[in-house]
Design a protein around this motif. Structure first.
Motif, PDB file in Angstrom:
ATOM      1  N   GLY A 251      -0.513  -5.392   3.811  1.00 13.50           N
ATOM      2  CA  GLY A 251      -1.832  -5.599   4.404  1.00 13.50           C
ATOM      3  C   GLY A 251      -2.770  -4.411   4.206  1.00 13.50           C
ATOM      4  N   ASP A 252      -2.194  -3.261   3.972  1.00 12.02           N
ATOM      5  CA  ASP A 252      -2.984  -2.063   3.677  1.00 12.02           C
ATOM      6  C   ASP A 252      -2.137  -1.214   2.722  1.00 12.02           C
ATOM      7  OD1 ASP A 252      -5.007  -0.185   3.713  1.00 12.02           O
ATOM      8  OD2 ASP A 252      -4.908   0.225   5.863  1.00 12.02           O
ATOM      9  N   ARG A 253      -2.737  -0.175   2.167  1.00 12.11           N
ATOM     10  CA  ARG A 253      -1.934   0.753   1.359  1.00 12.11           C
ATOM     11  C   ARG A 253      -2.596   2.116   1.344  1.00 12.11           C
ATOM     12  NH1 ARG A 253      -3.330   2.301  -3.746  1.00 12.11           N
ATOM     13  NH2 ARG A 253      -5.086   1.218  -4.689  1.00 12.11           N
ATOM     14  N   PHE A 254      -1.796   3.136   1.025  1.00 14.94           N
ATOM     15  CA  PHE A 254      -2.355   4.478   0.890  1.00 14.94           C
ATOM     16  C   PHE A 254      -3.306   4.470  -0.305  1.00 14.94           C
ATOM     17  CE2 PHE A 254       2.119   6.007   2.295  1.00 14.94           C
ATOM     18  CZ  PHE A 254       1.793   5.928   3.643  1.00 14.94           C
ATOM     19  N   GLU A 255      -4.549   4.953  -0.099  1.00 19.39           N
ATOM     20  CA  GLU A 255      -5.491   4.960  -1.213  1.00 19.39           C
ATOM     21  C   GLU A 255      -5.621   6.342  -1.858  1.00 19.39           C
ATOM     22  OE1 GLU A 255      -9.586   3.910  -0.417  1.00 19.39           O
ATOM     23  OE2 GLU A 255      -9.803   3.149  -2.452  1.00 19.39           O
ATOM     24  N   TYR A 256      -5.894   7.366  -1.040  1.00 18.56           N
ATOM     25  CA  TYR A 256      -5.969   8.710  -1.627  1.00 18.56           C
ATOM     26  C   TYR A 256      -5.557   9.766  -0.612  1.00 18.56           C
ATOM     27  CZ  TYR A 256     -10.612   9.143   0.606  1.00 18.56           C
ATOM     28  OH  TYR A 256     -11.646   9.182   1.495  1.00 18.56           O
ATOM     29  N   ILE A 423      -6.751  12.893  -4.515  1.00 22.74           N
ATOM     30  CA  ILE A 423      -5.925  12.326  -5.594  1.00 22.74           C
ATOM     31  C   ILE A 423      -5.558  10.897  -5.181  1.00 22.74           C
ATOM     32  CG2 ILE A 423      -3.837  12.621  -6.998  1.00 22.74           C
ATOM     33  CD1 ILE A 423      -5.350  15.150  -7.198  1.00 22.74           C
ATOM     34  N   ASP A 424      -5.735   9.967  -6.101  1.00 25.14           N
ATOM     35  CA  ASP A 424      -5.427   8.566  -5.795  1.00 25.14           C
ATOM     36  C   ASP A 424      -3.919   8.303  -5.788  1.00 25.14           C
ATOM     37  OD1 ASP A 424      -8.069   7.950  -5.627  1.00 25.14           O
ATOM     38  OD2 ASP A 424      -8.205   6.978  -7.598  1.00 25.14           O
ATOM     39  N   PHE A 425      -3.501   7.471  -4.881  1.00 24.96           N
ATOM     40  CA  PHE A 425      -2.133   6.933  -4.934  1.00 24.96           C
ATOM     41  C   PHE A 425      -2.108   5.821  -5.975  1.00 24.96           C
ATOM     42  CE2 PHE A 425      -1.807   8.832  -0.795  1.00 24.96           C
ATOM     43  CZ  PHE A 425      -0.460   9.013  -0.560  1.00 24.96           C
ATOM     44  N   PRO A 426      -1.072   5.746  -6.787  1.00 21.32           N
ATOM     45  CA  PRO A 426      -0.895   4.528  -7.594  1.00 21.32           C
ATOM     46  C   PRO A 426      -0.643   3.352  -6.650  1.00 21.32           C
ATOM     47  CG  PRO A 426       0.633   6.279  -8.284  1.00 21.32           C
ATOM     48  CD  PRO A 426       0.032   6.711  -6.984  1.00 21.32           C
ATOM     49  N   ASP A 427      -1.032   2.163  -7.070  1.00 20.94           N
ATOM     50  CA  ASP A 427      -0.650   0.969  -6.303  1.00 20.94           C
ATOM     51  C   ASP A 427       0.669   0.461  -6.876  1.00 20.94           C
ATOM     52  OD1 ASP A 427      -0.242  -1.357  -5.003  1.00 20.94           O
ATOM     53  OD2 ASP A 427      -2.015  -2.394  -5.782  1.00 20.94           O
ATOM     54  N   PHE A 428       1.763   0.928  -6.296  1.00 20.21           N
ATOM     55  CA  PHE A 428       3.081   0.554  -6.822  1.00 20.21           C
ATOM     56  C   PHE A 428       3.342  -0.946  -6.684  1.00 20.21           C
ATOM     57  CE2 PHE A 428       3.593   5.084  -5.641  1.00 20.21           C
ATOM     58  CZ  PHE A 428       3.965   5.588  -6.878  1.00 20.21           C
TER      59      PHE A 428
END
Ligand SMILES: NC(=O)c1ccc[n+]([C@@H]2O[C@H](COP(=O)([O-])OP(=O)(O)OC[C@H]3O[C@@H](n4cnc5c(N)ncnc54)[C@H](O)[C@@H]3O)[C@@H](O)[C@H]2O)c1
Length: 444
Positions: A251-256, A423-428
């Motif tokens: 529902g959400d994710r780490f963005e940066y 720094i951006d997180f990859p969307d794994f």
């Protein structure tokens, strides 16, 4: 250029100049339904190999010997005395003797190639987690690891890609997700007690100086990381529980992330005070800032503070703060403030809330977890892993959680080296975070 960038570039080239979206390399999606996490066929009796039977590995071995429906059939360590200890514990539990692998630091590869196993579980030093898990999955076994799962972004992707390709579970065993206070907070979040969750804080604040300089256990490997990496080296204990409260990957994710480390003093000072003049420890140089603070923003705009502080004199804390529109919980010491229920502007002790909001997994397993590591939470996490494998359920934590939480190590290193640039997180998950069902309230 790292491996992921290379994959992205070659993806774009193949698409005749079209921009490849992040991680869009041609990898098959693991499940047809975008909201269903990966589950494997049920296993009646889970055959396990344990790799790395030191401090934490022994604790898992003891738990697994008590959990119904599993057998430790192989053990591996570079030290014979540890495989001998495990063999003795397995015999004392009335189980057949395990196969023993102790022919050096890569003997787990022979183990994975040779043994008929369902699960390879590792509690080796950090640098060995990924090699062990890859060997396991490539040889058709599910795998589980101690924390953090990986130390670089490339390694995180390797775990994700291998788990998807081999269709195997790859679980990071974050025991703090199963802490009683953490689970109570998660239960309260699910019941809406704090309103909408907007902010969280966590960390690993633990004076490890004596452990890092010991001639045994973690002293043999953990201090070396402080000589080569300036980052949040151990983010998952603080981040795991609050990530669940914020529905990360569901529902959400780490963005940066932005990250900042301060000076490195604690280990040098300790060496001067505890080793005689001329000893090699006094000459060691460290790059790890004693206190690292990182801030994460999620795609939905939520904020998370996560810190690492293991080289200075201080009492233990994981902070454990979860804040919403109606109130908050804060750990160390555990306290609660709920608007309209707590006295205005004053904390209440969280024990007042336990009777009403204790997580059902804890009420189910309190007596069985007594005496197990870290106040019993290690037993709960091992129990759930085996139960999910036996019943063919998705595991509570999956490879995307392992990657997202562990990625903080490398991303904080990169940000810190660039004057705290974001720094951006990859969307794994490659977009599946948007449709993945949220974690429920699980039971034993
Ligand atoms: N979740 C927790 O609360 C918690 C607590 C402690 C440690 N840990 C984690 O557990 C892991 C191990 O930590 P520890 O404290 O048990 O360390 P440790 O040094 O006590 O144990 C590591 C064991 O791995 C063995 N080993 C090293 N290299 C190996 C190899 N290549 N193949 C097989 N065995 C190998 C060592 O001989 C040792 O027995 C680390 O990832 C650490 O972060 C987690």
């Amino acid at each position: 250029m790292d491996r992921r960038d290379f994959l992205k570039l070659s993806g774009s080239a193949l698409a005749a100049g079209a921009l490849a979206s992040e991680g869009a390399a041609a990898i098959e999606q693991p499940n047809p339904s975008p909201s269903t996490p990966f589950a494997a066929p049920p296993i009646e009796t889970v055959k396990i190999a344990y790799v790395g039977i030191g401090g934490q590995g022994s604790s898992h071995v003891r738990n697994l010997l008590k959990i119904p429906g599993c057998r430790i059939t192989a053990v591996c360590d570079i030290r014979d005395e540890r495989t001998a200890w495990a063999a003795k514990a397995i015999a004392a539990a009335g189980h057949p003797p395990p196969a023993i692998y102790s022919r050096g630091p890569r003997d787990f590869e022979r183990l994975c190639e040779t043994e008929d196993l369902d699960l390879v579980f590792t509690a080796t030093p950090w640098e060995w987690h990924v090699p062990v898990m890859l060997a396991a999955m490539k040889n058709g076994k599910h795998t589980a690891t101690e924390v953090p799962a990986a130390m670089t972004i490339d390694e995180c992707w390797e775990l994700v890609e291998t788990a998807e390709k081999q269709r195997k579970h790859c679980v990071m065993m974050e025991n703090c997700n199963y802490g009683r206070a953490e689970m109570m907070v998660f239960n309260m979040v699910r019941q809406g007690v704090f309103g909408e969750i907007l902010h969280a804080e966590g960390g690993y604040l633990h004076d490890l100086r004596a452990i890092k300089f010991a001639n045994q256990g973690e002293g043999l490997w953990r201090r070396a990381w402080a000589s080569k990496v300036n980052a949040n080296l151990y983010p998952t204990h603080g981040l795991g529980p609050v990530a669940n409260c914020l529905d990360i990957n569901r529902g959400d994710r780490f963005e940066y992330l932005v990250s900042m480390s301060g000076p490195s003093r604690g280990l040098q000072n300790w060496a001067q005070e505890h080793f005689p003049a001329g000893s090699p420890q006094r000459a060691e140089k460290f790059v790890l800032g004693d206190v690292n603070v990182s801030l994460i923003r999620t795609v939905r705009g939520k904020t998370i503070y996560v810190s690492h502080d293991t080289n200075l004199p201080r009492p233990y804390s994981r902070i454990n703060l979860v804040q919403g529109t109606r109130g908050l919980f804060q750990g160390y010491p555990d306290r609660v403030y709920i608007e309209g229920r707590s006295p205005e502007h004053r904390w209440e002790e969280s024990t007042a809330y336990l009777a009403q909001y204790d997580h059902p997994l804890w009420t189910d397993l309190t007596s069985k977890s007594e005496g197990a590591g870290h106040g019993g939470m290690d037993y709960l996490e091992d129990y759930r892993l085996i139960k999910c494998l036996r019943e063919g359920l998705p595991t509570d934590m999956n490879v995307y959680d392992a990657a997202a939480l562990s990625a903080v190590v490398h991303l904080s290193q990169q940000s810190n080296a660039k004057r705290s640039a974001s720094i951006d997180f990859p969307d794994f998950t490659r977009g599946r975070w948007q449709t993945m069902a949220p974690l429920g309230i699980v039971r034993a």
